[in-house]
Design a protein around this motif. Structure first.
Motif, PDB file in Angstrom:
ATOM      1  N   TYR A  36      38.884  34.108  30.879  1.00 31.38           N
ATOM      2  CA  TYR A  36      38.598  34.248  32.355  1.00 31.38           C
ATOM      3  C   TYR A  36      37.213  34.674  32.430  1.00 31.38           C
ATOM      4  O   TYR A  36      36.807  36.010  31.543  1.00 31.38           O
ATOM      5  CB  TYR A  36      39.558  35.074  33.113  1.00 31.38           C
ATOM      6  CG  TYR A  36      39.132  34.952  34.517  1.00 31.38           C
ATOM      7  CD1 TYR A  36      39.477  34.017  35.269  1.00 31.38           C
ATOM      8  CD2 TYR A  36      38.123  35.988  35.338  1.00 31.38           C
ATOM      9  CE1 TYR A  36      39.131  33.830  36.936  1.00 31.38           C
ATOM     10  CE2 TYR A  36      37.793  35.795  36.440  1.00 31.38           C
ATOM     11  CZ  TYR A  36      38.331  34.832  37.226  1.00 31.38           C
ATOM     12  OH  TYR A  36      37.849  34.739  38.557  1.00 31.38           O
ATOM     13  N   CYS A  62      34.039  35.929  34.994  1.00 30.38           N
ATOM     14  CA  CYS A  62      33.509  36.068  36.392  1.00 30.38           C
ATOM     15  C   CYS A  62      32.090  35.231  36.641  1.00 30.38           C
ATOM     16  O   CYS A  62      31.333  35.704  35.899  1.00 30.38           O
ATOM     17  CB  CYS A  62      33.214  37.594  36.628  1.00 30.38           C
ATOM     18  SG  CYS A  62      34.771  38.460  36.570  1.00 30.38           S
ATOM     19  N   CYS A  75      38.818  37.679  42.156  1.00 30.25           N
ATOM     20  CA  CYS A  75      39.342  37.354  40.527  1.00 30.25           C
ATOM     21  C   CYS A  75      40.546  37.562  40.224  1.00 30.25           C
ATOM     22  O   CYS A  75      41.179  36.965  39.285  1.00 30.25           O
ATOM     23  CB  CYS A  75      38.175  38.209  39.914  1.00 30.25           C
ATOM     24  SG  CYS A  75      36.595  37.340  39.996  1.00 30.25           S
ATOM     25  N   HIS A 123      33.599  46.249  39.623  1.00 28.81           N
ATOM     26  CA  HIS A 123      34.479  44.847  39.711  1.00 28.81           C
ATOM     27  C   HIS A 123      35.652  44.962  38.711  1.00 28.81           C
ATOM     28  O   HIS A 123      36.624  44.691  39.065  1.00 28.81           O
ATOM     29  CB  HIS A 123      33.485  43.818  39.559  1.00 28.81           C
ATOM     30  CG  HIS A 123      34.134  42.581  39.759  1.00 28.81           C
ATOM     31  ND1 HIS A 123      34.683  42.150  40.848  1.00 28.81           N
ATOM     32  CD2 HIS A 123      34.129  41.221  38.930  1.00 28.81           C
ATOM     33  CE1 HIS A 123      35.229  41.005  40.958  1.00 28.81           C
ATOM     34  NE2 HIS A 123      34.736  40.378  39.722  1.00 28.81           N
ATOM     35  N   GLU A 136      39.717  44.901  39.336  1.00 26.66           N
ATOM     36  CA  GLU A 136      40.369  44.000  38.940  1.00 26.66           C
ATOM     37  C   GLU A 136      41.813  44.295  38.414  1.00 26.66           C
ATOM     38  O   GLU A 136      42.801  44.110  38.364  1.00 26.66           O
ATOM     39  CB  GLU A 136      39.820  42.967  38.003  1.00 26.66           C
ATOM     40  CG  GLU A 136      38.929  42.129  38.868  1.00 26.66           C
ATOM     41  CD  GLU A 136      38.519  40.913  37.958  1.00 26.66           C
ATOM     42  OE1 GLU A 136      39.127  40.365  37.323  1.00 26.66           O
ATOM     43  OE2 GLU A 136      37.285  40.592  37.984  1.00 26.66           O
TER      44      GLU A 136
HETATM   45 ZN    ZN Z   1      35.599  38.727  38.791  1.00 29.44          ZN
END
Ligand code: ZN
Length: 479
Positions: A28, A30, A211, A236, A240
């Motif tokens: 993954y 961002c 996210c 961030h 998450e």
């Molecule tokens: Zn993100």
């Protein structure tokens, strides 16, 4: 393939990569917040993590690469308001530009590119679960995550909880139980033109929860590799982790990779110093996608890269050198017979290439192995030691390198033409452009944004790019 080792930001150490599921890996990234055209700094993670995907695929793994598009975000509301445009339209336009610009890089697309605006249902469900478990609370239509409910908070960025600042400013401060808490949902404010329904009131999601929801949707509760720029580690990525682990009770990410910043001509890139390059600017100046890819790979992702125009020229020469070498081998007529020592040297370079990439994606070492091969073989050819039987071995090695590096095939020009990029030459005069730009300004002052957007589209079709300046004026240029 050598054993892959990656530097995990969480562990602050190099770790051996083992996929959670044999033969499969989920990554993954961002992705961009779409409030402007993407710049060379945004292109670096795109190129590096496309390379990571190619490297895994080359090793026989089945890769799912997810790069989200943040199309609901404060920065978009701010940029749209400054330009007098609808935030939905601005984000949609910038998303399509992002796709077009990164397409030109010629690395293919990620497997999934979810938009936050298309994931609202999953986000609302996620927030509802966090409220139900006591990790989040409603406050006058906003919803905040209760940071102190997570005893491990701060472990990724190794910060002391009491010295943290979520960077949310005064916004919502009075509604928070604790200044440390961060927003999962923000109630609709005047001037914000996108809003969605939720059980606690209309509004829109905060950036971090977007996210967590999108990664869960495509990659499940635990992700093999989560990546992004180094500036995203706090708040961030920290947020998450907190949300995801509170929701699932499971480890969110096995390995965290963070790409370092890119500097331009030795300085931080900024619009005001004039060293701000969008990908489109570089293509428009005639720089080839292969030179840009090569330059972005020339420095390992965890080291700062200094992007310079000289460096870009050198990258172009390096790519040319590689292509010339391939032509020389293909077109040459060499003596028959065996040269096993040359075959062994080729194998040694291939091993160095693998070892470089396996060592936390050391692209500099991998490229050095490629150019050592070029030098070695050129010398062997000059000395008459190279044999016809070595030709397929060298070509196979080059193909292998290029399966990952993607710089050898000279398809750039065809690709650009297929996209209609280099062919769009407008016959429109400066005076006609000025007249249309003025008409668009008038239309926007009259709040007729539809007409304004029509004129923008008409000019774009003629290859004219408009740039809305902060002071309200417009700058235009030809592609
Ligand atoms: Zn993100």
């Amino acid at each position: 393939m050598a054993e892959l080792r990656l530097y995990d930001t969480f562990a602050r150490d190099v770790r051996r990569f083992e996929p959670r599921e044999t033969g499969r890996v989920g990554i993954y990234v961002c992705g961009p917040t779409v409030y402007g055209r993407i710049h060379i700094g945004n292109a670096r993670p795109f190129v590096v993590f496309s390379l990571l995907k190619r490297f895994f695929e080359y090793g026989g793994l089945d890769v799912t690469l997810v790069v989200n598009v943040t199309d609901v975000n404060d920065k978009i509301y701010t940029a749209a308001a400054a330009a007098g445009r609808s935030s939905i339209e601005l984000a949609a336009e910038m998303t399509s530009f992002y796709v077009a610009d990164t397409d030109r890089l010629g690395l293919g697309r990620p497997d999934h590119e979810p938009l936050a605006s298309q994931s609202i249902e999953a986000i609302v469900d996620y927030i509802a679960a966090l409220i139900a478990s006591g990790n989040a609370y409603e406050a006058s239509g906003d919803v905040y995550f209760r940071v102190r409910s997570d005893a491990r908070y701060g472990a990724l960025s190794r910060r002391e909880v009491d010295q943290m600042d979520q960077g949310e400013g005064v916004e919502g401060a009075a509604r928070k139980e604790d200044p440390l808490d961060f927003a999962l949902w923000k109630t609709a404010k005047t001037g914000e033109d996108s809003s969605w329904e939720a059980p606690w009131g209309g509004g829109r999601p905060g950036w971090h929860i977007e996210c967590s929801a999108m990664s869960m949707k495509y990659l499940g509760e635990t992700i093999d590799i989560h990546t992004g720029g180094v500036d995203l580690a706090f708040p961030h990525h920290e947020n998450e982790i907190a949300q995801s682990e509170a929701a699932t009770g499971k480890q969110f990410v096995k390995i965290w990779l963070h790409a370092e910043h890119l500097m331009v001509e030795g300085e931080k890139m900024s619009k005001s110093t004039g060293n701000y390059y969008t990908l489109r600017d570089l293509f428009a100046k005639g720089h080839r996608p292969s030179s840009i890819r090569f330059l972005l790979l020339s420095v390992p992702y965890r080291r700062q890269l200094n992007f310079t125009m000289d460096g870009l020229q050198q990258a172009a020469s390096s790519v040319e050198r590689l292509r010339n070498f391939k032509s020389r081998v293909e077109a040459g007529r060499f003596s028959a017979g065996d040269a096993p020592e040359i075959a062994a040297r080729i194998q040694a370079r291939e091993d160095e290439f693998d070892e470089g990439l396996s060592d936390d994606l050391n692209t500099a070492q991998a490229l050095a192995a490629v150019f050592d091969l070029v030098r070695d073989i050129n010398t062997a050819i000059d000395r008459g030691e190279f044999r016809q039987s070595n030709v397929p071995i060298v070509l196979a090695a080059l193909r292998k390198f290029d399966e990952i590096l993607a710089v050898l095939e000279d398809t750039d020009d065809a690709k650009l033409q297929a996209l209609g990029f280099s062919q769009k030459r407008s016959g429109i005069s400066d005076a006609e452009i000025e007249a249309l730009v003025n008409e668009r300004q008038e239309a926007r002052r009259a709040r007729n944004f539809k007409r304004g957007d029509e004129i923008r589209a008409q000019l774009a079709a003629s290859g004219i790019i408009l740039e809305d300046m902060k002071d309200g004026s417009i700058r235009w240029k030809r592609e």
